[in-house]
Design a protein around this motif. Sequence first.
Motif, PDB file in Angstrom:
ATOM      1  N   VAL A  78       0.840  -1.203   0.000  1.00 52.02           N
ATOM      2  CA  VAL A  78       0.000   0.000   0.000  1.00 52.02           C
ATOM      3  C   VAL A  78       0.870   1.247   0.000  1.00 52.02           C
ATOM      4  CG1 VAL A  78      -1.964  -1.114   1.088  1.00 52.02           C
ATOM      5  CG2 VAL A  78      -0.205  -0.045   2.528  1.00 52.02           C
ATOM      6  N   GLY A  79       2.131   1.096   0.430  1.00 52.98           N
ATOM      7  CA  GLY A  79       3.073   2.210   0.426  1.00 52.98           C
ATOM      8  C   GLY A  79       4.464   1.712   0.093  1.00 52.98           C
ATOM      9  N   VAL A  80       5.184   2.477  -0.715  1.00 49.54           N
ATOM     10  CA  VAL A  80       6.525   2.113  -1.170  1.00 49.54           C
ATOM     11  C   VAL A  80       7.450   3.294  -0.953  1.00 49.54           C
ATOM     12  CG1 VAL A  80       7.926   1.653  -3.220  1.00 49.54           C
ATOM     13  CG2 VAL A  80       5.783   0.414  -2.877  1.00 49.54           C
ATOM     14  N   ARG A  81       8.579   3.052  -0.356  1.00 53.18           N
ATOM     15  CA  ARG A  81       9.587   4.096  -0.214  1.00 53.18           C
ATOM     16  C   ARG A  81      10.435   4.107  -1.490  1.00 53.18           C
ATOM     17  NH1 ARG A  81      13.910   4.629   4.757  1.00 53.18           N
ATOM     18  NH2 ARG A  81      14.295   6.875   4.585  1.00 53.18           N
ATOM     19  N   GLU A  82      10.092   5.011  -2.392  1.00 53.61           N
ATOM     20  CA  GLU A  82      10.745   4.998  -3.708  1.00 53.61           C
ATOM     21  C   GLU A  82      12.206   5.374  -3.581  1.00 53.61           C
ATOM     22  OE1 GLU A  82       9.784   6.468  -8.179  1.00 53.61           O
ATOM     23  OE2 GLU A  82       9.674   7.980  -6.607  1.00 53.61           O
ATOM     24  N   TRP A  83      13.024   4.655  -4.304  1.00 54.15           N
ATOM     25  CA  TRP A  83      14.469   4.877  -4.278  1.00 54.15           C
ATOM     26  C   TRP A  83      14.866   5.880  -5.354  1.00 54.15           C
ATOM     27  CZ3 TRP A  83      18.392   0.658  -6.095  1.00 54.15           C
ATOM     28  CH2 TRP A  83      19.690   1.112  -5.881  1.00 54.15           C
ATOM     29  N   PHE A  84      14.680   5.530  -6.633  1.00 58.22           N
ATOM     30  CA  PHE A  84      14.948   6.454  -7.725  1.00 58.22           C
ATOM     31  C   PHE A  84      14.150   5.997  -8.937  1.00 58.22           C
ATOM     32  CE2 PHE A  84      17.743   3.024  -8.818  1.00 58.22           C
ATOM     33  CZ  PHE A  84      17.963   3.096 -10.184  1.00 58.22           C
ATOM     34  N   GLY A  85      14.031   6.876  -9.923  1.00 60.06           N
ATOM     35  CA  GLY A  85      13.382   6.512 -11.169  1.00 60.06           C
ATOM     36  C   GLY A  85      12.067   7.206 -11.441  1.00 60.06           C
ATOM     37  N   ASN A  86      11.409   7.751 -10.395  1.00 60.33           N
ATOM     38  CA  ASN A  86      10.106   8.401 -10.584  1.00 60.33           C
ATOM     39  C   ASN A  86       9.123   7.502 -11.328  1.00 60.33           C
ATOM     40  OD1 ASN A  86      10.844  10.869  -9.296  1.00 60.33           O
ATOM     41  ND2 ASN A  86      11.950  11.474 -11.154  1.00 60.33           N
ATOM     42  N   GLN A  87       9.089   6.247 -10.948  1.00 57.87           N
ATOM     43  CA  GLN A  87       8.184   5.282 -11.558  1.00 57.87           C
ATOM     44  C   GLN A  87       6.809   5.350 -10.892  1.00 57.87           C
ATOM     45  OE1 GLN A  87       9.114   3.318 -14.201  1.00 57.87           O
ATOM     46  NE2 GLN A  87      11.127   4.295 -14.159  1.00 57.87           N
ATOM     47  N   PRO A  88       5.729   5.094 -11.629  1.00 61.67           N
ATOM     48  CA  PRO A  88       4.396   5.113 -11.014  1.00 61.67           C
ATOM     49  C   PRO A  88       4.314   4.145  -9.835  1.00 61.67           C
ATOM     50  CG  PRO A  88       4.225   5.023 -13.408  1.00 61.67           C
ATOM     51  CD  PRO A  88       5.672   4.813 -13.077  1.00 61.67           C
ATOM     52  N   GLY A  89       3.922   4.681  -8.686  1.00 55.93           N
ATOM     53  CA  GLY A  89       3.821   3.841  -7.508  1.00 55.93           C
ATOM     54  C   GLY A  89       5.154   3.297  -7.019  1.00 55.93           C
ATOM     55  N   GLY A  90       6.267   3.853  -7.509  1.00 56.16           N
ATOM     56  CA  GLY A  90       7.574   3.347  -7.112  1.00 56.16           C
ATOM     57  C   GLY A  90       7.893   1.978  -7.676  1.00 56.16           C
ATOM     58  N   LEU A  91       7.129   1.548  -8.678  1.00 59.67           N
ATOM     59  CA  LEU A  91       7.323   0.224  -9.271  1.00 59.67           C
ATOM     60  C   LEU A  91       7.917   0.368 -10.666  1.00 59.67           C
ATOM     61  CD1 LEU A  91       3.938  -1.514  -8.336  1.00 59.67           C
ATOM     62  CD2 LEU A  91       6.081  -1.526  -7.036  1.00 59.67           C
ATOM     63  N   TRP A  92       9.067  -0.238 -10.874  1.00 60.14           N
ATOM     64  CA  TRP A  92       9.657  -0.280 -12.215  1.00 60.14           C
ATOM     65  C   TRP A  92       8.881  -1.285 -13.068  1.00 60.14           C
ATOM     66  CZ3 TRP A  92      14.347   1.927 -14.354  1.00 60.14           C
ATOM     67  CH2 TRP A  92      14.909   2.914 -13.542  1.00 60.14           C
ATOM     68  N   PRO A  93       9.070  -1.284 -14.390  1.00 62.83           N
ATOM     69  CA  PRO A  93       8.228  -2.117 -15.264  1.00 62.83           C
ATOM     70  C   PRO A  93       8.177  -3.588 -14.894  1.00 62.83           C
ATOM     71  CG  PRO A  93       9.455  -0.533 -16.582  1.00 62.83           C
ATOM     72  CD  PRO A  93       9.962  -0.394 -15.174  1.00 62.83           C
ATOM     73  N   TRP A  94       9.303  -4.163 -14.454  1.00 61.46           N
ATOM     74  CA  TRP A  94       9.302  -5.590 -14.132  1.00 61.46           C
ATOM     75  C   TRP A  94       8.406  -5.915 -12.944  1.00 61.46           C
ATOM     76  CZ3 TRP A  94      13.734  -2.551 -14.255  1.00 61.46           C
ATOM     77  CH2 TRP A  94      14.192  -2.077 -13.012  1.00 61.46           C
ATOM     78  N   ALA A  95       8.175  -4.951 -12.071  1.00 60.57           N
ATOM     79  CA  ALA A  95       7.239  -5.154 -10.959  1.00 60.57           C
ATOM     80  C   ALA A  95       5.841  -4.695 -11.338  1.00 60.57           C
ATOM     81  CB  ALA A  95       7.716  -4.415  -9.707  1.00 60.57           C
ATOM     82  N   ARG A  96       5.759  -3.590 -12.076  1.00 63.80           N
ATOM     83  CA  ARG A  96       4.454  -3.026 -12.424  1.00 63.80           C
ATOM     84  C   ARG A  96       3.636  -4.008 -13.251  1.00 63.80           C
ATOM     85  NH1 ARG A  96       6.372   1.523 -13.884  1.00 63.80           N
ATOM     86  NH2 ARG A  96       6.221   1.346 -16.155  1.00 63.80           N
ATOM     87  N   GLU A  97       4.284  -4.774 -14.107  1.00 65.03           N
ATOM     88  CA  GLU A  97       3.538  -5.710 -14.949  1.00 65.03           C
ATOM     89  C   GLU A  97       2.887  -6.823 -14.142  1.00 65.03           C
ATOM     90  OE1 GLU A  97       7.391  -8.486 -16.248  1.00 65.03           O
ATOM     91  OE2 GLU A  97       6.574  -6.997 -17.624  1.00 65.03           O
TER      92      GLU A  97
END
Length: 342
Positions: A78-97
Amino acid sequence: MSLHLDRRTLLRAAGGLGLAALLGGCAGDGGAGGAPAPDARTIAHKFGSTEISGTPTRVVTIGLTDQDYAVALGTVPVGVREWFGNQPGGLWPWARERAGAAVPEVLPVDALDFEQIVRLRPDLVLGPSAGITRADYDQLSRIAPTVPQPGEFADYGAPWQKIMEMTGAALGQQERAAQLTREVEARFADARARHPEFGGRTALLATVLEDGSYYVYAEGPAPRFLTDLGFTLPPATAAIFTGPERAPQAVSRERLALLEADLLLVGLYGGEAQRRFTTDPVVQSLRVVREGRTVLMPEMSTLNGTLSFGSVLSLPKALDETVPRFVAALDGNPATPVPAAG
């Protein structure tokens, strides 16, 4: 140490001022008092141990890459401490998919926002890839059962297998976590079998920053990735790493010969970094550069992201991204182009 040097150093202790009222009604550590539930499990970590019962459903991740491991096990935080990348929801594509329509709330990277975490009403705070302090842990444990980094590794230094193991235990999915670990390790074994030419060759990760400074690395996700494919550090460069943590080392222009290896990965941070690397006459005189055995990785490229995360979800993508480039770089023909990292 990750590729993203500056971001990791931002993760420092955060205060918990003014939260007493909010914390008063929150869940405890999970290890206090009473007989353990039948499905309870105890997870050891740097600050002791945490007992968790049942299946957490509202998970907040506070480490650099913890979201990937939770998503791999079917739990979108429900919450992610984003590291870098400004990805939606802090999820990079390999996780977002794998996350479907769920988009976690993003927590800041520079300091723990305890009030935001309280508002997310977590039943688990997950941080095996974090570097929190004891004070942070105590504060978080007043909000929900908290699993911080393991104690047997340097902060931020736990290998992906350990993070997967701790996440699987926290989420009550130990068998699935072990299976995912075996699957990724099998991918590495297959890559080594298909490319025995990697074995015994030297490889090195370096980064170039905006100001033209260079760093080389012996520890972290990317160096570990190279080792898992059969590469070793160049002896001359390995000799400059001292201390048990083998911290990243700055390399002056007068010592850029330390970048010599059979294969050189170069992380490029900032708009000027690539120009500096490709125009510096000292760099261009290096044999590894003249013979086309470099792989350039701009900061926001997928290749850089996969190796920076070095997670159970990003590593298969990293293998897909790197192996063809490594083969091209090591084929003995300087004219063979190494595909640019997108």
